[in-house]
Motif scaffolding. Structure first.
Motif, mmCIF file in Angstrom:
data_model
loop_
_atom_site.group_PDB
_atom_site.id
_atom_site.type_symbol
_atom_site.label_atom_id
_atom_site.label_comp_id
_atom_site.label_asym_id
_atom_site.label_seq_id
_atom_site.Cartn_x
_atom_site.Cartn_y
_atom_site.Cartn_z
ATOM 1 N N THR A 13 9.479 4.543 -9.319
ATOM 2 C CA THR A 13 9.317 5.865 -8.693
ATOM 3 C C THR A 13 7.840 6.217 -8.684
ATOM 4 O O THR A 13 7.121 5.945 -9.659
ATOM 5 C CB THR A 13 10.103 6.921 -9.516
ATOM 6 N N MET A 14 7.370 6.744 -7.571
ATOM 7 C CA MET A 14 6.014 7.291 -7.516
ATOM 8 C C MET A 14 6.075 8.658 -6.846
ATOM 9 O O MET A 14 6.480 8.772 -5.688
ATOM 10 C CB MET A 14 5.072 6.369 -6.740
ATOM 11 N N ASP A 15 5.708 9.657 -7.621
ATOM 12 C CA ASP A 15 5.715 11.026 -7.093
ATOM 13 C C ASP A 15 4.522 11.264 -6.193
ATOM 14 O O ASP A 15 3.525 10.544 -6.260
ATOM 15 C CB ASP A 15 5.677 12.024 -8.263
ATOM 16 N N ARG A 16 4.645 12.301 -5.386
ATOM 17 C CA ARG A 16 3.527 12.679 -4.536
ATOM 18 C C ARG A 16 2.536 13.458 -5.400
ATOM 19 O O ARG A 16 2.914 14.337 -6.169
ATOM 20 C CB ARG A 16 4.019 13.543 -3.371
ATOM 21 N N VAL A 17 1.277 13.110 -5.263
ATOM 22 C CA VAL A 17 0.228 13.812 -6.011
ATOM 23 C C VAL A 17 -0.280 14.947 -5.138
ATOM 24 O O VAL A 17 -0.695 14.738 -4.003
ATOM 25 C CB VAL A 17 -0.926 12.854 -6.381
ATOM 26 N N ILE A 18 -0.202 16.129 -5.674
ATOM 27 C CA ILE A 18 -0.684 17.298 -4.916
ATOM 28 C C ILE A 18 -2.110 17.571 -5.329
ATOM 29 O O ILE A 18 -2.394 17.848 -6.500
ATOM 30 C CB ILE A 18 0.208 18.521 -5.173
ATOM 31 N N SER A 19 -3.032 17.458 -4.382
ATOM 32 C CA SER A 19 -4.451 17.664 -4.741
ATOM 33 C C SER A 19 -4.960 18.985 -4.203
ATOM 34 O O SER A 19 -4.349 19.621 -3.386
ATOM 35 C CB SER A 19 -5.293 16.517 -4.182
ATOM 36 N N ALA A 27 0.838 -1.195 0.000
ATOM 37 C CA ALA A 27 0.000 0.000 0.000
ATOM 38 C C ALA A 27 0.877 1.250 0.000
ATOM 39 O O ALA A 27 1.901 1.295 0.675
ATOM 40 C CB ALA A 27 -0.900 -0.017 1.232
ATOM 41 N N ILE A 28 0.451 2.232 -0.784
ATOM 42 C CA ILE A 28 1.130 3.536 -0.770
ATOM 43 C C ILE A 28 0.058 4.614 -0.735
ATOM 44 O O ILE A 28 -0.988 4.479 -1.384
ATOM 45 C CB ILE A 28 2.072 3.694 -1.992
ATOM 46 N N SER A 29 0.303 5.650 0.030
ATOM 47 C CA SER A 29 -0.643 6.764 0.073
ATOM 48 C C SER A 29 0.032 8.018 -0.465
ATOM 49 O O SER A 29 1.259 8.147 -0.443
ATOM 50 C CB SER A 29 -1.141 6.997 1.504
ATOM 51 N N GLY A 30 -0.801 8.916 -0.995
ATOM 52 C CA GLY A 30 -0.292 10.181 -1.510
ATOM 53 C C GLY A 30 0.239 10.105 -2.924
ATOM 54 O O GLY A 30 0.815 11.068 -3.431
ATOM 55 N N ALA A 31 0.069 8.950 -3.589
ATOM 56 C CA ALA A 31 0.553 8.780 -4.960
ATOM 57 C C ALA A 31 -0.642 8.647 -5.911
ATOM 58 O O ALA A 31 -1.792 8.538 -5.489
ATOM 59 C CB ALA A 31 1.437 7.537 -5.060
ATOM 60 N N ARG A 32 -0.357 8.611 -7.190
ATOM 61 C CA ARG A 32 -1.426 8.476 -8.193
ATOM 62 C C ARG A 32 -2.108 7.112 -8.100
ATOM 63 O O ARG A 32 -3.279 6.970 -8.366
ATOM 64 C CB ARG A 32 -0.815 8.683 -9.572
ATOM 65 N N TRP A 33 -1.307 6.059 -7.768
ATOM 66 C CA TRP A 33 -1.855 4.715 -7.607
ATOM 67 C C TRP A 33 -1.765 4.305 -6.144
ATOM 68 O O TRP A 33 -0.988 4.889 -5.376
ATOM 69 C CB TRP A 33 -1.088 3.720 -8.486
ATOM 70 N N HIS A 65 3.840 -7.195 3.659
ATOM 71 C CA HIS A 65 2.459 -6.753 3.461
ATOM 72 C C HIS A 65 1.953 -5.843 4.577
ATOM 73 O O HIS A 65 0.915 -5.206 4.431
ATOM 74 C CB HIS A 65 1.544 -7.958 3.253
ATOM 75 N N GLU A 66 2.694 -5.734 5.668
ATOM 76 C CA GLU A 66 2.327 -4.779 6.729
ATOM 77 C C GLU A 66 2.876 -3.379 6.447
ATOM 78 O O GLU A 66 2.548 -2.432 7.150
ATOM 79 C CB GLU A 66 2.863 -5.267 8.083
ATOM 80 N N LEU A 67 3.681 -3.291 5.405
ATOM 81 C CA LEU A 67 4.331 -2.017 5.091
ATOM 82 C C LEU A 67 3.327 -0.990 4.566
ATOM 83 O O LEU A 67 2.483 -1.312 3.725
ATOM 84 C CB LEU A 67 5.404 -2.287 4.029
ATOM 85 N N GLN A 68 3.401 0.234 5.071
ATOM 86 C CA GLN A 68 2.593 1.365 4.597
ATOM 87 C C GLN A 68 3.576 2.419 4.116
ATOM 88 O O GLN A 68 4.372 2.910 4.910
ATOM 89 C CB GLN A 68 1.741 1.933 5.729
ATOM 90 N N VAL A 69 3.528 2.735 2.844
ATOM 91 C CA VAL A 69 4.495 3.665 2.267
ATOM 92 C C VAL A 69 3.801 4.993 1.967
ATOM 93 O O VAL A 69 2.645 5.016 1.559
ATOM 94 C CB VAL A 69 5.101 3.070 0.978
ATOM 95 N N GLU A 70 4.546 6.049 2.155
ATOM 96 C CA GLU A 70 4.049 7.400 1.867
ATOM 97 C C GLU A 70 4.835 7.944 0.675
ATOM 98 O O GLU A 70 6.064 7.915 0.690
ATOM 99 C CB GLU A 70 4.271 8.271 3.123
ATOM 100 N N ALA A 71 4.117 8.424 -0.356
ATOM 101 C CA ALA A 71 4.801 9.040 -1.499
ATOM 102 C C ALA A 71 5.431 10.369 -1.058
ATOM 103 O O ALA A 71 4.919 10.990 -0.118
ATOM 104 C CB ALA A 71 3.803 9.260 -2.627
ATOM 105 N N PRO A 72 6.525 10.796 -1.684
ATOM 106 C CA PRO A 72 7.149 10.230 -2.878
ATOM 107 C C PRO A 72 8.113 9.092 -2.554
ATOM 108 O O PRO A 72 8.681 9.035 -1.461
ATOM 109 C CB PRO A 72 7.919 11.429 -3.440
ATOM 110 N N VAL A 73 8.288 8.215 -3.556
ATOM 111 C CA VAL A 73 9.218 7.091 -3.436
ATOM 112 C C VAL A 73 10.044 7.041 -4.716
ATOM 113 O O VAL A 73 9.518 7.264 -5.808
ATOM 114 C CB VAL A 73 8.447 5.756 -3.268
ATOM 115 N N VAL A 112 13.054 -3.167 -1.541
ATOM 116 C CA VAL A 112 13.262 -1.918 -2.275
ATOM 117 C C VAL A 112 12.081 -1.644 -3.205
ATOM 118 O O VAL A 112 11.385 -2.567 -3.657
ATOM 119 C CB VAL A 112 14.572 -1.951 -3.099
ATOM 120 N N ALA A 113 11.870 -0.367 -3.507
ATOM 121 C CA ALA A 113 10.815 0.044 -4.442
ATOM 122 C C ALA A 113 11.232 -0.293 -5.866
ATOM 123 O O ALA A 113 12.394 -0.120 -6.244
ATOM 124 C CB ALA A 113 10.565 1.537 -4.301
ATOM 125 N N CYS A 114 10.276 -0.778 -6.663
ATOM 126 C CA CYS A 114 10.567 -1.151 -8.057
ATOM 127 C C CYS A 114 10.187 -0.051 -9.042
ATOM 128 O O CYS A 114 10.313 -0.248 -10.254
ATOM 129 C CB CYS A 114 9.836 -2.441 -8.426
#
Ligand code: SF4
Length: 125
Positions: free
Chosen positions: A119-125, A58-64, A88-96, A115-117
């Motif tokens: 790049t996911m930028d932070r989406v600014i809403s 799971a990642i939050s703050g990203a497009r996906w 699977h317990e990992l919670q990631v916050e964008a950007p990565v 490791v991240a496979c």
């Protein structure tokens, strides 16, 4: 007493059927391989089977909302389920960033990182 294990080589699409004969932990003979990679694979499977491991978290703050991740080195086959539970317990916050270490020394083993496979930028809403 001699026993035998059977494997299918995953070194190339041919998939040679491998046979490893052993007496306890001692390898007696490996057969069925068309090249050295097959013998090496059978020996590895018998002595210390290892696997690649990749999944999404799971990642939050990203497009996906899912981020593809992997373990940067092969892990012992017996640790795959343990690794899945930890990851699977990992919670990631964008950007990565691609290649960013998300869990260092995941099993307490130096150099085995998640490791991240991509790049996911932070989406600014
Ligand atoms: S033994 Fe060699 S030829 Fe056969 S499947 Fe493995 S890599 Fe391919």
């Amino acid at each position: 007493m001699t026993e035998a294990e059977q494997y299918i080589c995953i070194g190339c699409p041919i998939g040679c059927p491998l046979r490893l004969e052993h007496e306890g932990d001692k390898i007696i003979e490996i057969s069925g391989h068309d090249c050295d990679r097959g013998a090496k694979y059978a020996k590895q499977e018998f002595t210390e089977p290892r696997r690649d491991f990749s999944t999404t978290v799971a990642i939050s703050g990203a497009r996906w909302n899912r981020l593809p991740v992997k373990v940067n080195r092969q892990i012992h086959k017996d640790r795959v389920m343990e690794g899945a539970r930890i990851i699977h317990e990992l919670q990631v916050e964008a950007p990565v960033k691609l290649g960013q270490v998300l869990i260092k020394n995941v099993f307490g083993e130096e150099g085995i990182d998640v490791v991240a496979c991509r790049t996911m930028d932070r989406v600014i809403s």
